[in-house]
Design an enzyme around this catalytic site. Structure first.
Site, PDB file in Angstrom:
ATOM      1  N   ASN A  40      28.813  68.135  61.224  1.00  0.00           N
ATOM      2  CA  ASN A  40      28.691  67.313  60.016  1.00  0.00           C
ATOM      3  C   ASN A  40      30.096  67.047  59.479  1.00  0.00           C
ATOM      4  O   ASN A  40      30.837  67.987  59.157  1.00  0.00           O
ATOM      5  CB  ASN A  40      27.844  68.056  58.983  1.00  0.00           C
ATOM      6  CG  ASN A  40      27.550  67.218  57.760  1.00  0.00           C
ATOM      7  OD1 ASN A  40      28.425  66.539  57.220  1.00  0.00           O
ATOM      8  ND2 ASN A  40      26.316  67.270  57.279  1.00  0.00           N
ATOM      9  N   HIS A  53      25.806  62.224  56.063  1.00  0.00           N
ATOM     10  CA  HIS A  53      24.815  62.084  54.994  1.00  0.00           C
ATOM     11  C   HIS A  53      25.374  61.065  53.999  1.00  0.00           C
ATOM     12  O   HIS A  53      26.092  61.433  53.066  1.00  0.00           O
ATOM     13  CB  HIS A  53      24.568  63.433  54.328  1.00  0.00           C
ATOM     14  CG  HIS A  53      23.443  63.424  53.337  1.00  0.00           C
ATOM     15  ND1 HIS A  53      22.665  64.535  53.100  1.00  0.00           N
ATOM     16  CD2 HIS A  53      22.954  62.456  52.525  1.00  0.00           C
ATOM     17  CE1 HIS A  53      21.754  64.237  52.169  1.00  0.00           C
ATOM     18  NE2 HIS A  53      21.929  62.992  51.806  1.00  0.00           N
ATOM     19  N   ARG A  85      25.354  59.372  50.962  1.00  0.00           N
ATOM     20  CA  ARG A  85      24.687  59.418  49.662  1.00  0.00           C
ATOM     21  C   ARG A  85      24.901  58.102  48.898  1.00  0.00           C
ATOM     22  O   ARG A  85      25.864  57.365  49.160  1.00  0.00           O
ATOM     23  CB  ARG A  85      25.182  60.605  48.849  1.00  0.00           C
ATOM     24  CG  ARG A  85      24.767  61.937  49.459  1.00  0.00           C
ATOM     25  CD  ARG A  85      25.235  63.115  48.623  1.00  0.00           C
ATOM     26  NE  ARG A  85      24.806  64.375  49.224  1.00  0.00           N
ATOM     27  CZ  ARG A  85      23.618  64.927  49.024  1.00  0.00           C
ATOM     28  NH1 ARG A  85      22.734  64.335  48.232  1.00  0.00           N
ATOM     29  NH2 ARG A  85      23.283  66.066  49.606  1.00  0.00           N
ATOM     30  N   GLU A  90      21.463  61.931  57.941  1.00  0.00           N
ATOM     31  CA  GLU A  90      20.621  62.603  56.956  1.00  0.00           C
ATOM     32  C   GLU A  90      20.495  61.752  55.697  1.00  0.00           C
ATOM     33  O   GLU A  90      21.378  60.959  55.380  1.00  0.00           O
ATOM     34  CB  GLU A  90      21.228  63.953  56.558  1.00  0.00           C
ATOM     35  CG  GLU A  90      21.337  64.965  57.652  1.00  0.00           C
ATOM     36  CD  GLU A  90      21.939  66.268  57.143  1.00  0.00           C
ATOM     37  OE1 GLU A  90      22.425  66.306  55.985  1.00  0.00           O
ATOM     38  OE2 GLU A  90      21.920  67.251  57.894  1.00  0.00           O
ATOM     39  N   THR A 119      24.475  69.154  47.159  1.00  0.00           N
ATOM     40  CA  THR A 119      24.189  69.310  48.580  1.00  0.00           C
ATOM     41  C   THR A 119      22.690  69.530  48.720  1.00  0.00           C
ATOM     42  O   THR A 119      21.987  69.743  47.721  1.00  0.00           O
ATOM     43  CB  THR A 119      24.981  70.488  49.183  1.00  0.00           C
ATOM     44  OG1 THR A 119      24.778  70.525  50.602  1.00  0.00           O
ATOM     45  CG2 THR A 119      24.555  71.814  48.573  1.00  0.00           C
ATOM     46  N   HIS A 149      22.405  74.532  57.269  1.00  0.00           N
ATOM     47  CA  HIS A 149      22.819  74.837  55.896  1.00  0.00           C
ATOM     48  C   HIS A 149      23.339  76.269  55.819  1.00  0.00           C
ATOM     49  O   HIS A 149      22.599  77.229  56.002  1.00  0.00           O
ATOM     50  CB  HIS A 149      21.710  74.642  54.867  1.00  0.00           C
ATOM     51  CG  HIS A 149      22.280  74.403  53.489  1.00  0.00           C
ATOM     52  ND1 HIS A 149      22.625  73.151  53.030  1.00  0.00           N
ATOM     53  CD2 HIS A 149      22.620  75.257  52.510  1.00  0.00           C
ATOM     54  CE1 HIS A 149      23.111  73.234  51.802  1.00  0.00           C
ATOM     55  NE2 HIS A 149      23.128  74.521  51.467  1.00  0.00           N
ATOM     56  N   GLY A 191      28.578  71.800  58.951  1.00  0.00           N
ATOM     57  CA  GLY A 191      29.704  71.050  58.418  1.00  0.00           C
ATOM     58  C   GLY A 191      30.655  71.898  57.606  1.00  0.00           C
ATOM     59  O   GLY A 191      31.786  72.159  58.010  1.00  0.00           O
TER      60      GLY A 191
END
Length: 237
Positions: free
Chosen positions: A7, A43, A45, A70, A100, A190, A213
């Site tokens: 990530n 990801h 956002r 993601e 997160t 995670h 990540g």
């Protein structure tokens, strides 16, 4: 072998803090592949505080390993997936303001919503994965909505690992076994790091992929990116 998807959100955070293109996100992704990573995760956002929409398409053109995007499946995210057509779309239940990812889906409460989303994603030819907490019932719900994979949200495992690793991993093993029994493929992510990753892999040998990540990028500051990726890969063999 369990695949390692790197990530690179934190690389984008660093770049964005000063503007310009240093570090170069695409170069880091290509280097990560060259150093052994079998996938790249982002990801994007809504506030673009790390990965920007444009980054998704720059990466799509450049990388050769599996691309995993993601996000919360709102209209913006679905449009990105429809255009980018990554190998995998990983659905997270994050509100836009979340720092997160911090929870898995309730696959029963959100069943109708997720069924429609997954149907649309599959029409794009994209593999679907959804975040779930370590609860075999959530794996049962995931199988019923038609996703291809579940991603075990491993924060509680990471928090409990040093105190009692057997207790910390037990609900993940139970959930993984249920998912495997139901024909779902299995990811995890995670707060996984060089301390806790190997034990998770040993206890769940049929794990398909981990996405890492924050810890990996932090380790790379001291150990170098190539060495760090190699160290993570060794935990998965």
């Amino acid at each position: 072998m369990t695949k390692l998807s790197v990530n690179i959100n934190k690389i984008a955070t660093l770049r964005n803090s000063r503007g310009g293109n240093n570090p170069d996100l695409v170069k880091v992704a290509l280097d990560a592949e060259r150093f052994g990573a079998q996938g790249i995760t982002v990801h994007p956002r809504p506030d673009e505080r790390h990965i920007r929409r444009a980054d998704v398409f720059d990466l799509k053109k450049a990388i050769s390993t599996e691309f995993n995007i993601e996000g919360y499946p709102d209209e913006r995210y679905m449009n990105i997936i429809a255009e980018a057509r990554p190998a995998q779309a990983t659905l997270v239940p994050d509100p836009p303001e979340a720092i997160t990812s911090n929870a898995g889906w309730d696959t029963f409460k959100e069943k109708d919503f997720l069924v429609e989303v997954i149907r649309e994603l599959k029409s794009f030819g994209v593999r679907t994965s959804i975040f779930i907490d370590p609860d075999p019932k959530m794996a049962e719900g995931a199988a019923a909505i038609g996703c291809d994979r579940v991603e075990l949200y491993t924060e509680s495992y990471a928090k409990g690992y040093h105190k009692d690793k057997e207790k910390a991993v037990a609900p993940y093993v139970a959930t993984a076994e249920k998912a495997h029994e139901l024909g779902l493929e299995l990811n995890a992510g995670h707060d996984l790091d060089l301390d806790n990753l190997k034990y998770l892999k040993e206890r769940i040998p049929f794990l398909d992929e981990v996405s890492i990540g924050h810890a990996l990028i932090c380790d790379a500051l001291y150990l170098g990116l190539e060495n760090t990726i190699q160290l993570y890969l060794r935990q998965l063999t």
